[in-house]
Design a protein around this motif. Sequence first.
Motif, PDB file in Angstrom:
ATOM      1  N   SER A  68      -2.699  45.726 -16.858  1.00  0.00           N
ATOM      2  CA  SER A  68      -2.536  45.771 -18.313  1.00  0.00           C
ATOM      3  C   SER A  68      -2.237  47.170 -18.818  1.00  0.00           C
ATOM      4  N   PHE A  69      -3.050  48.166 -18.411  1.00  0.00           N
ATOM      5  CA  PHE A  69      -2.853  49.496 -18.965  1.00  0.00           C
ATOM      6  C   PHE A  69      -1.579  50.143 -18.423  1.00  0.00           C
ATOM      7  N   VAL A  70      -1.173  49.790 -17.188  1.00  0.00           N
ATOM      8  CA  VAL A  70       0.084  50.330 -16.657  1.00  0.00           C
ATOM      9  C   VAL A  70       1.270  49.800 -17.454  1.00  0.00           C
ATOM     10  N   VAL A  71       1.310  48.483 -17.660  1.00  0.00           N
ATOM     11  CA  VAL A  71       2.421  47.892 -18.416  1.00  0.00           C
ATOM     12  C   VAL A  71       2.434  48.403 -19.848  1.00  0.00           C
TER      13      VAL A  71
ATOM     14  N   ILE B  53      12.058  54.553 -17.133  1.00  0.00           N
ATOM     15  CA  ILE B  53      10.741  54.359 -16.529  1.00  0.00           C
ATOM     16  C   ILE B  53      10.420  52.874 -16.581  1.00  0.00           C
ATOM     17  N   GLY B  54       9.950  52.323 -15.463  1.00  0.00           N
ATOM     18  CA  GLY B  54       9.663  50.900 -15.395  1.00  0.00           C
ATOM     19  C   GLY B  54       8.298  50.622 -14.801  1.00  0.00           C
ATOM     20  N   ALA B  55       7.729  49.486 -15.165  1.00  0.00           N
ATOM     21  CA  ALA B  55       6.410  49.073 -14.661  1.00  0.00           C
ATOM     22  C   ALA B  55       6.582  47.862 -13.757  1.00  0.00           C
ATOM     23  N   PHE B  56       6.000  47.930 -12.567  1.00  0.00           N
ATOM     24  CA  PHE B  56       6.125  46.861 -11.593  1.00  0.00           C
ATOM     25  C   PHE B  56       4.736  46.499 -11.055  1.00  0.00           C
ATOM     26  N   LEU B  57       4.504  45.208 -10.922  1.00  0.00           N
ATOM     27  CA  LEU B  57       3.221  44.707 -10.434  1.00  0.00           C
ATOM     28  C   LEU B  57       3.425  44.103  -9.058  1.00  0.00           C
ATOM     29  N   ILE B  58       2.582  44.472  -8.111  1.00  0.00           N
ATOM     30  CA  ILE B  58       2.614  43.874  -6.774  1.00  0.00           C
ATOM     31  C   ILE B  58       1.384  42.988  -6.629  1.00  0.00           C
ATOM     32  N   THR B  59       1.615  41.756  -6.203  1.00  0.00           N
ATOM     33  CA  THR B  59       0.500  40.811  -6.088  1.00  0.00           C
ATOM     34  C   THR B  59       0.479  40.137  -4.726  1.00  0.00           C
ATOM     35  N   GLY B  60      -0.733  39.927  -4.243  1.00  0.00           N
ATOM     36  CA  GLY B  60      -0.921  39.192  -2.996  1.00  0.00           C
ATOM     37  C   GLY B  60      -1.831  37.999  -3.197  1.00  0.00           C
TER      38      GLY B  60
ATOM     39  N   LEU C  21      -7.738  35.810 -19.097  1.00  0.00           N
ATOM     40  CA  LEU C  21      -6.713  36.154 -18.118  1.00  0.00           C
ATOM     41  C   LEU C  21      -5.343  35.670 -18.574  1.00  0.00           C
ATOM     42  N   ARG C  22      -5.274  34.432 -19.066  1.00  0.00           N
ATOM     43  CA  ARG C  22      -4.002  33.899 -19.540  1.00  0.00           C
ATOM     44  C   ARG C  22      -3.480  34.724 -20.723  1.00  0.00           C
ATOM     45  N   TYR C  23      -4.381  35.155 -21.585  1.00  0.00           N
ATOM     46  CA  TYR C  23      -3.980  35.986 -22.722  1.00  0.00           C
ATOM     47  C   TYR C  23      -3.369  37.302 -22.231  1.00  0.00           C
ATOM     48  N   ARG C  24      -4.039  37.949 -21.272  1.00  0.00           N
ATOM     49  CA  ARG C  24      -3.519  39.212 -20.745  1.00  0.00           C
ATOM     50  C   ARG C  24      -2.156  39.011 -20.092  1.00  0.00           C
ATOM     51  N   MET C  25      -2.012  37.893 -19.391  1.00  0.00           N
ATOM     52  CA  MET C  25      -0.735  37.634 -18.739  1.00  0.00           C
ATOM     53  C   MET C  25       0.381  37.465 -19.765  1.00  0.00           C
ATOM     54  N   ARG C  26       0.105  36.714 -20.826  1.00  0.00           N
ATOM     55  CA  ARG C  26       1.141  36.446 -21.838  1.00  0.00           C
ATOM     56  C   ARG C  26       1.477  37.695 -22.660  1.00  0.00           C
ATOM     57  N   ARG C  27       0.454  38.425 -23.072  1.00  0.00           N
ATOM     58  CA  ARG C  27       0.666  39.525 -24.004  1.00  0.00           C
ATOM     59  C   ARG C  27       0.960  40.854 -23.308  1.00  0.00           C
ATOM     60  N   GLN C  28       0.558  40.993 -22.042  1.00  0.00           N
ATOM     61  CA  GLN C  28       0.686  42.295 -21.384  1.00  0.00           C
ATOM     62  C   GLN C  28       1.476  42.211 -20.075  1.00  0.00           C
ATOM     63  N   TRP C  29       0.973  41.454 -19.099  1.00  0.00           N
ATOM     64  CA  TRP C  29       1.608  41.439 -17.787  1.00  0.00           C
ATOM     65  C   TRP C  29       3.054  40.971 -17.841  1.00  0.00           C
ATOM     66  N   SER C  30       3.351  40.009 -18.731  1.00  0.00           N
ATOM     67  CA  SER C  30       4.704  39.439 -18.792  1.00  0.00           C
ATOM     68  C   SER C  30       5.743  40.465 -19.247  1.00  0.00           C
ATOM     69  N   ARG C  31       5.299  41.603 -19.751  1.00  0.00           N
ATOM     70  CA  ARG C  31       6.224  42.646 -20.198  1.00  0.00           C
ATOM     71  C   ARG C  31       6.595  43.595 -19.067  1.00  0.00           C
ATOM     72  N   ALA C  32       6.064  43.363 -17.874  1.00  0.00           N
ATOM     73  CA  ALA C  32       6.422  44.197 -16.724  1.00  0.00           C
ATOM     74  C   ALA C  32       7.895  44.002 -16.382  1.00  0.00           C
TER      75      ALA C  32
ATOM     76  N   ILE D 295       4.999  31.845 -17.726  1.00  0.00           N
ATOM     77  CA  ILE D 295       4.686  32.989 -18.592  1.00  0.00           C
ATOM     78  C   ILE D 295       5.704  34.117 -18.449  1.00  0.00           C
ATOM     79  N   PHE D 296       6.292  34.248 -17.251  1.00  0.00           N
ATOM     80  CA  PHE D 296       7.148  35.390 -16.967  1.00  0.00           C
ATOM     81  C   PHE D 296       8.621  35.027 -17.057  1.00  0.00           C
ATOM     82  N   PRO D 297       9.486  35.991 -17.416  1.00  0.00           N
ATOM     83  CA  PRO D 297      10.933  35.754 -17.404  1.00  0.00           C
ATOM     84  C   PRO D 297      11.379  35.328 -16.005  1.00  0.00           C
ATOM     85  N   PRO D 298      12.318  34.390 -15.894  1.00  0.00           N
ATOM     86  CA  PRO D 298      12.708  33.839 -14.595  1.00  0.00           C
ATOM     87  C   PRO D 298      13.120  34.879 -13.562  1.00  0.00           C
TER      88      PRO D 298
END
Length: 411
Positions: free
Chosen positions: A117-120, A131-138, A158-169, A188-191
Amino acid sequence: MVAYAATDISVASIMLKSRPQPRASLHVIFVASRFRDGGVEQRINRLAAGMLQHGVRCTFLLGETGEGAAGEAVPDGVNVEVHGRLERGLHGRLRSLTPTEDGPAIAVIAFRATDYSFVVATVRRQGNHRIGAFLITGAHISERLQGTGLSRIRAAKLRYRMRRQWSRADGVLAISPDIADDWRDTGIFPPNSIHAVHPPVVGEDVTRLAAAKPEHAWASDDGPPIIVGVGRLHPVKRFNVLLDAFHRVRAKRELRLVILGRGPEERALRQQAQALGIAEHVAFPGFTTNPYAWMRRARLLVLPSLHEPFGLVLIESLFTGTPFIALEAAKGPASIKSATGMGRLAPGADDRTLAATIEDELAQSPCRERLHQSARPYDTINSATEHLAIVSGWLGVPRPQPLPASGGAEG
């Protein structure tokens, strides 16, 4: 299904053609508010090592750090900054990043959900296309969103954070196609923002370490075949089931079992081996920084846990030329088997089914070279190439290429 990076890179290439291409190079910044010993830290170190070999400048922005192998394994050439987790520390340093038109483009990469969240938010606040923000997930996200393992309130947050913050990565880089599919299915995320990339798991260092001889008598004699298990000795890893399965198989043929790791279950596992009458055929060498030497000498690696988001140890085993057995119900191992075409999955989680699967595998004659080659896509250099293709494409800079063997990183 989302494919591994070969398909996803084409998307990055399209983006690269459609955006201006500055002459500047690339600076990759890895953000970790916690950097201790674990699989995430190993992946960060390996990925940075691979990027350095592409001539890419790398910096670690760290919060809390701990003593241990992860810190000692930070590649030479990486700039390390420790700022603490307070607002004036790590967050403040990240806010100060301001790329210029004639300087390197900046890719900020976060590996943990606690940092997403804070990185994005910090990167997006700059409003700078360089400058771009990228999330790596396992990890699979669907179960957490449904409240599995979390309270409904925490799942909703968690869903709120994903919609409002993570999806802007600018991009989400998943370590397997099924994890990428899982994130994409949230809607939630762009295709085009979700990609599957091979994680950096193996390399020439693993080859070198695997050639070493473990300090144990079994590594030097010509005794029975060895089955190896690797992991924290914790109930979730289900080494007790492996002991029961080993007991069944050993009733029919000579065999040895080596379980590498430490944890709260060690005493109970030793007592179980004693009660089963197999204690002299089971070894607990403890934790080792070089499990590859045991893998290379083993006939088989068995991972009996039911919950494995991926299972990096299976890739390591294949790279040393040793087949693996895992459970069909575990998502990660099934993904690895699908991607590599190697390994065997037990259709059930009980010790009888696991024992039968072990017996079937022991009756085969594996080709160690084929096993080794199946893990090559997870090589550090290849993984870095895939990551950089996507990151550079979104930032609109030329894709970094691997340097000659004698090359070095940028300053």
